[in-house]
Scaffold this motif. Sequence first.
Motif, short mmCIF file in Angstrom:
data_model
loop_
_atom_site.label_atom_id
_atom_site.label_comp_id
_atom_site.label_asym_id
_atom_site.label_seq_id
_atom_site.Cartn_x
_atom_site.Cartn_y
_atom_site.Cartn_z
N ALA A 290 -80.79 -31.57 -9.74
CA ALA A 290 -81.20 -30.77 -8.82
C ALA A 290 -79.93 -29.94 -7.89
O ALA A 290 -80.10 -28.90 -7.69
CB ALA A 290 -82.60 -31.02 -8.00
N LEU A 291 -79.43 -30.97 -7.50
CA LEU A 291 -78.44 -30.52 -6.63
C LEU A 291 -77.16 -29.71 -7.34
O LEU A 291 -76.82 -28.56 -6.77
CB LEU A 291 -77.63 -31.80 -6.07
N GLY A 292 -76.80 -30.23 -8.59
CA GLY A 292 -75.95 -29.55 -9.35
C GLY A 292 -76.65 -28.02 -9.84
O GLY A 292 -75.87 -27.10 -9.70
N GLU A 293 -77.66 -27.70 -10.09
CA GLU A 293 -78.34 -26.77 -10.32
C GLU A 293 -78.39 -25.81 -9.07
O GLU A 293 -77.91 -24.54 -9.11
CB GLU A 293 -80.04 -26.75 -10.92
N ALA A 294 -78.92 -26.45 -8.01
CA ALA A 294 -78.68 -25.52 -6.85
C ALA A 294 -77.19 -24.98 -6.54
O ALA A 294 -76.88 -23.78 -6.03
CB ALA A 294 -79.17 -26.37 -5.45
N ASN A 295 -76.17 -25.87 -6.66
CA ASN A 295 -74.92 -25.48 -6.36
C ASN A 295 -74.36 -24.33 -7.25
O ASN A 295 -73.71 -23.60 -7.01
CB ASN A 295 -73.84 -26.64 -6.29
N ALA A 296 -74.75 -24.58 -8.55
CA ALA A 296 -74.47 -23.62 -9.72
C ALA A 296 -75.04 -22.20 -9.17
O ALA A 296 -74.52 -21.14 -9.26
CB ALA A 296 -74.86 -23.98 -10.86
N LYS A 297 -76.29 -22.06 -8.74
CA LYS A 297 -76.73 -20.88 -8.20
C LYS A 297 -76.04 -20.48 -7.14
O LYS A 297 -75.79 -18.99 -6.69
CB LYS A 297 -78.24 -20.86 -8.02
N ILE A 298 -75.79 -21.13 -6.09
CA ILE A 298 -75.05 -20.54 -4.99
C ILE A 298 -73.55 -20.10 -5.34
O ILE A 298 -73.09 -19.01 -4.77
CB ILE A 298 -74.87 -21.89 -3.89
N ARG A 299 -73.00 -20.64 -6.31
CA ARG A 299 -71.59 -20.25 -6.85
C ARG A 299 -71.62 -19.38 -7.90
O ARG A 299 -70.50 -18.79 -8.18
CB ARG A 299 -70.60 -21.49 -7.16
N SER A 300 -72.53 -18.98 -8.51
CA SER A 300 -72.77 -18.13 -9.87
C SER A 300 -72.31 -16.84 -9.41
O SER A 300 -72.65 -16.25 -8.23
CB SER A 300 -73.87 -18.25 -10.36
N ARG A 318 -75.09 -14.35 -2.24
CA ARG A 318 -74.50 -12.90 -1.93
C ARG A 318 -73.75 -12.97 -0.69
O ARG A 318 -72.64 -12.35 -0.59
CB ARG A 318 -75.65 -12.02 -1.90
N LEU A 319 -74.18 -13.59 0.38
CA LEU A 319 -73.26 -13.63 1.55
C LEU A 319 -72.35 -14.57 1.59
O LEU A 319 -71.23 -14.43 2.22
CB LEU A 319 -74.38 -14.25 2.84
N ARG A 320 -72.36 -15.56 0.75
CA ARG A 320 -71.15 -16.38 0.72
C ARG A 320 -70.19 -15.63 -0.03
O ARG A 320 -68.66 -15.56 0.28
CB ARG A 320 -71.48 -17.60 -0.21
N ASP A 321 -70.40 -14.79 -1.07
CA ASP A 321 -69.60 -14.04 -1.84
C ASP A 321 -68.73 -12.71 -0.91
O ASP A 321 -67.74 -12.70 -0.93
CB ASP A 321 -70.16 -13.54 -3.29
N ARG A 326 -67.44 -20.93 1.90
CA ARG A 326 -67.65 -21.94 0.67
C ARG A 326 -68.87 -22.59 1.36
O ARG A 326 -68.87 -23.21 2.36
CB ARG A 326 -66.33 -22.89 0.73
N VAL A 327 -69.71 -22.73 0.52
CA VAL A 327 -71.12 -23.32 0.62
C VAL A 327 -71.35 -24.44 -0.31
O VAL A 327 -71.30 -24.18 -1.56
CB VAL A 327 -72.36 -22.28 0.61
N GLU A 328 -71.88 -25.50 -0.10
CA GLU A 328 -71.99 -26.75 -0.91
C GLU A 328 -73.42 -27.67 -0.38
O GLU A 328 -73.39 -27.80 0.73
CB GLU A 328 -70.85 -27.31 -1.02
N LEU A 329 -74.08 -28.01 -1.26
CA LEU A 329 -75.45 -28.85 -0.95
C LEU A 329 -74.93 -30.29 -1.69
O LEU A 329 -74.48 -30.43 -2.47
CB LEU A 329 -76.56 -28.50 -1.58
N ARG A 330 -75.01 -31.28 -0.58
CA ARG A 330 -74.71 -32.66 -0.98
C ARG A 330 -75.69 -33.62 -0.46
O ARG A 330 -76.36 -33.50 0.59
CB ARG A 330 -73.16 -32.97 -0.65
N PRO A 331 -75.70 -34.97 -0.89
CA PRO A 331 -76.82 -35.99 -0.47
C PRO A 331 -76.14 -36.17 1.10
O PRO A 331 -74.84 -36.20 1.31
CB PRO A 331 -76.52 -37.03 -1.35
#
Length: 376
Positions: A290-300, A318-321, A326-331
Amino acid sequence: MSGVLQGLTAAETDAGTGETAKADPFGWDTLGASGVAVVLGLVGVLLSLLVSVLVGRGLIVELLDLRNSALEVAGRRLPQAMRRLHAGQGVDIDAEAPMRRLAGDELAQFGTALTAVQRAALKAASERAELLSGISGVYVSLAHRSQVLLHRQLDLLDTMERRQRDQAELDDLYRVDYLATRMRRHSESLLILSGIAPGRGWRDPIPLADVLRAAVAEIESAARVQIWAVPKVSLVGGSVADVIHLLAELVESATSFSPPSTKVQLRAARLREGVLVEIEDSGFGMNEQALGEANAKIRSDRVDLLDAKQIGLFVVNRLRDRQGLRVELRPSPNGGVTGAVLIPEVLLRDDMPIAAQAPHGRGLAPASALIPRQRQ
C-alpha cells in the motif's frame, strides 16, 4: 532342339548388332508416351515448387511489413497520440492514421482493417479527452464561484469575530471560520486537479512556523496536531499557498487514519538541501504494498481523476510537481505512517520577516488569523 538353339543364337546376334542396339535410350521412340508423361510430370512438380517458393517469399515480406506496421502503431504512434490527448493537445486523425484504399488482396484488406482500428481508437480517445476537458471546465467554473463566496464569507466572519465580545459566541464563530476554511481548501483542490493555480497568494515571504500553523488550521481536528520547534526560515510568497495546501492534505490524512485519542506530530528540520517537514501519526499504518502504491501515485506523471478514493494523493502529486517538492510516505516507528516533505533551498529565505498577526480572542483561534491576510 538344334533348330531352336540356332534360332535363339541368331536372335541374340541380331539384338546386339541390329537396330535395337543402335536405338537412343532417351529418344521419343524409346521413351514412348509413358516416358513423356513422366518427364512432363517431373517438370510440373519443379515448376510448382519454384512458384510456391516465390509466392511464399512474397507473402512473408508482406506479413513482415504488416507486423512492423502494427508494432509501430502499438508501440510508438498510438501512445504518442494518447499522450498528446492527455496533455490537452489536439490530434489530426487523418495525419496520424491515413485511410488506405481497399484493394482486392486479402493482406491489403487486413492492413486497411488495422488502420481502421487505429482511427477508431484515436477517435474514441479524442472524444473522451474532449469530454474530460468539458467536465474540467465545469469544475473550474464552479470552484471559482465557490471561492468567491467563501472569500466573502471569511471576510464577513473576520469582521464579526473582531466585533464579538461574548466568548461562547466568539468560539462558535471560530468554528464556522474553520469550516469555511476547509470548504475553501476543497474548492481549491478542484482547481489544482484541473491544472489551475488557486486564487490566493502572498507577495512577501512568510515564516515557516506560520505556514505550518496555517496548514493545521485547515483541518477539522486541529487540536490533535502538535507542532514542535520550527527552523527560523521563511517561505517565498509564491509557494506559500501550495505548501499550505499540500501539508493540510497530509495532516488531514494523518488525523483521519489514526485513533482520535492520539496526537499527530508535526516536525521541521533544516538540512543541506532545504527543510524537511515530517507529519507522523500513530495509526494502524500501511503495509509495504500500500505504501508503494501511494508513493507511486504521488510521483506519477499521470493523474487518474476517475479514482475518487485517492483525490488527496493526486492533489499532493500536482502540488509537488508544481513547486519542485519531494514527498514520500514511509512507516513510522510508532506503527503509523510518516509523511516527509522536503522543501528545496530555492523556496526558502533565511531573513525571516516579522509577520503581523491578526488579533483574536482567547481559546480557539480562527483559521484566518493564523497567517497574514493573503492577496486575493
